[in-house]
Scaffold this motif. Structure first.
Motif, PDB file in Angstrom:
ATOM      1  N   GLY A 109      22.205  81.503  76.240  1.00  0.00           N
ATOM      2  CA  GLY A 109      22.728  80.171  76.722  1.00  0.00           C
ATOM      3  C   GLY A 109      23.615  79.563  75.722  1.00  0.00           C
ATOM      4  O   GLY A 109      24.403  78.572  75.911  1.00  0.00           O
ATOM      5  N   HIS A 110      23.513  79.777  74.358  1.00  0.00           N
ATOM      6  CA  HIS A 110      24.180  79.527  73.366  1.00  0.00           C
ATOM      7  C   HIS A 110      25.641  79.979  73.091  1.00  0.00           C
ATOM      8  O   HIS A 110      26.456  79.881  72.247  1.00  0.00           O
ATOM      9  N   ARG A 111      25.685  81.181  73.942  1.00  0.00           N
ATOM     10  CA  ARG A 111      26.439  82.150  73.709  1.00  0.00           C
ATOM     11  C   ARG A 111      26.728  82.712  72.412  1.00  0.00           C
ATOM     12  O   ARG A 111      27.869  83.171  71.700  1.00  0.00           O
ATOM     13  N   THR A 112      25.850  82.732  71.698  1.00  0.00           N
ATOM     14  CA  THR A 112      25.477  83.392  70.180  1.00  0.00           C
ATOM     15  C   THR A 112      24.993  84.448  70.277  1.00  0.00           C
ATOM     16  O   THR A 112      24.962  85.408  69.261  1.00  0.00           O
ATOM     17  N   LYS A 115      36.832  87.604  71.262  1.00  0.00           N
ATOM     18  CA  LYS A 115      37.771  86.844  72.046  1.00  0.00           C
ATOM     19  C   LYS A 115      37.493  85.415  72.150  1.00  0.00           C
ATOM     20  O   LYS A 115      36.290  85.072  72.048  1.00  0.00           O
ATOM     21  N   PRO A 116      38.327  84.806  72.166  1.00  0.00           N
ATOM     22  CA  PRO A 116      38.374  83.121  72.218  1.00  0.00           C
ATOM     23  C   PRO A 116      37.568  82.820  73.341  1.00  0.00           C
ATOM     24  O   PRO A 116      36.633  81.851  73.436  1.00  0.00           O
ATOM     25  N   PRO A 127      34.084  75.991  78.349  1.00  0.00           N
ATOM     26  CA  PRO A 127      34.837  77.009  78.770  1.00  0.00           C
ATOM     27  C   PRO A 127      36.481  76.793  78.630  1.00  0.00           C
ATOM     28  O   PRO A 127      36.941  75.960  78.891  1.00  0.00           O
ATOM     29  N   LEU A 128      37.040  77.795  78.393  1.00  0.00           N
ATOM     30  CA  LEU A 128      38.678  77.791  78.465  1.00  0.00           C
ATOM     31  C   LEU A 128      39.416  77.639  79.624  1.00  0.00           C
ATOM     32  O   LEU A 128      40.328  76.924  79.653  1.00  0.00           O
ATOM     33  N   ARG A 129      38.892  78.318  80.838  1.00  0.00           N
ATOM     34  CA  ARG A 129      39.382  77.829  82.162  1.00  0.00           C
ATOM     35  C   ARG A 129      38.545  78.207  83.082  1.00  0.00           C
ATOM     36  O   ARG A 129      37.155  78.853  82.874  1.00  0.00           O
ATOM     37  N   LYS A 130      38.749  77.840  84.310  1.00  0.00           N
ATOM     38  CA  LYS A 130      37.851  77.971  85.526  1.00  0.00           C
ATOM     39  C   LYS A 130      38.683  78.289  86.774  1.00  0.00           C
ATOM     40  O   LYS A 130      39.811  77.677  86.767  1.00  0.00           O
ATOM     41  N   ALA A 185      37.105  83.106  81.852  1.00  0.00           N
ATOM     42  CA  ALA A 185      38.290  84.311  82.080  1.00  0.00           C
ATOM     43  C   ALA A 185      37.471  85.490  82.433  1.00  0.00           C
ATOM     44  O   ALA A 185      38.064  86.583  82.096  1.00  0.00           O
ATOM     45  N   ARG A 186      36.670  85.569  83.305  1.00  0.00           N
ATOM     46  CA  ARG A 186      35.987  86.645  83.607  1.00  0.00           C
ATOM     47  C   ARG A 186      36.569  87.259  85.173  1.00  0.00           C
ATOM     48  O   ARG A 186      36.185  88.255  85.815  1.00  0.00           O
ATOM     49  N   GLU A 187      37.631  86.660  85.516  1.00  0.00           N
ATOM     50  CA  GLU A 187      38.239  86.857  86.766  1.00  0.00           C
ATOM     51  C   GLU A 187      39.181  88.013  86.536  1.00  0.00           C
ATOM     52  O   GLU A 187      39.510  88.335  85.427  1.00  0.00           O
TER      53      GLU A 187
END
Ligand code: ZN
Ligand code: ZN
Length: 197
Positions: free
Chosen positions: A71-74, A145-146, A153-156, A169-171
């Motif tokens: 959840g913390h992406r860590t 990766k960034p 989130p960097l983008r959606k 960026a999972r697309e």
């Protein structure tokens, strides 16, 4: 914190005491020490990322000791089915992969020959066995990766097939279309009534 205190805490979170808790706690203590982190839940909180290669008992212990979580992406889950985890110090770039030795189970038997229950004997032995008998430590280089870093989130992006939104960026791009992963290949689910191939 001492080994005993960390083990007590991880048992509380995991729900039972098992060899995996002992290994996971020791693995984390060794990993953190090797990358120069002494306060993972306090001052070093933003300096650490852990990759776990198993979704087993020990994973909960790694989370409990390091404070790292999905959840913390860590905490990053790599589905390798290996009893190993990599600890990364984001400030220094130092990273070590700690691997549980397969023969530690055999070695454990010698410690408490009087305990009949194999599981119990293993559990008690893991508590006192030296790190060298339990783990291999491998110095590694990890590139994060960034889009995998904690933070917003960097983008959606909207999937051109199902219309659901994909973050981080999972697309996948195919023939000029942006697709979510399940639409691009096979997902773990299918709408009820349809077969999953
Ligand atoms: Zn367990
Ligand atoms: Zn889709």
């Amino acid at each position: 914190m001492t080994f005993k205190a960390l083990l007590d805490e991880s048992v509380k979170i995991h729900g039972h005491l098992c060899p995996g808790q002992v290994l996971g706690v020791k693995m984390s203590m060794l990993g953190l020490k090797s990358i120069g982190i002494d306060d993972p839940k306090g001052k070093d909180k933003k300096s650490i990322i852990v990759f776990v290669e198993m979704d087993r008992c020990a994973t909960d212990a790694v989370q409990s000791v390091t404070g790292c979580s999905l959840g913390h992406r860590t905490m990053k889950f790599m589905d390798y089915g290996k009893m190993a985890a990599t600890f990364v110090n984001l400030k220094t770039g130092k990273a070590v992969r700690v691997i549980a030795k397969e023969d530690s189970r055999q070695k454990a038997k010698k410690y408490f020959p009087e305990i009949e229950n194999k599981y119990e004997a293993q559990l008690e032995a893991y508590k006192i066995m030296p790190d060298e008998d339990l783990f291999d430590v491998m110095e590694v280089h990890v590139k994060i990766k960034p889009e995998d870093m904690p933070g917003r989130p960097l983008r959606k992006v909207k999937c051109d097939t199902c219309g659901e939104y994909v973050q981080d960026a999972r697309e996948v791009y195919r023939d000029g279309k942006a697709l979510c992963r399940p639409c691009a290949s096979t997902g773990y689910y299918a709408p009820a009534g349809k077969d999953i191939l």
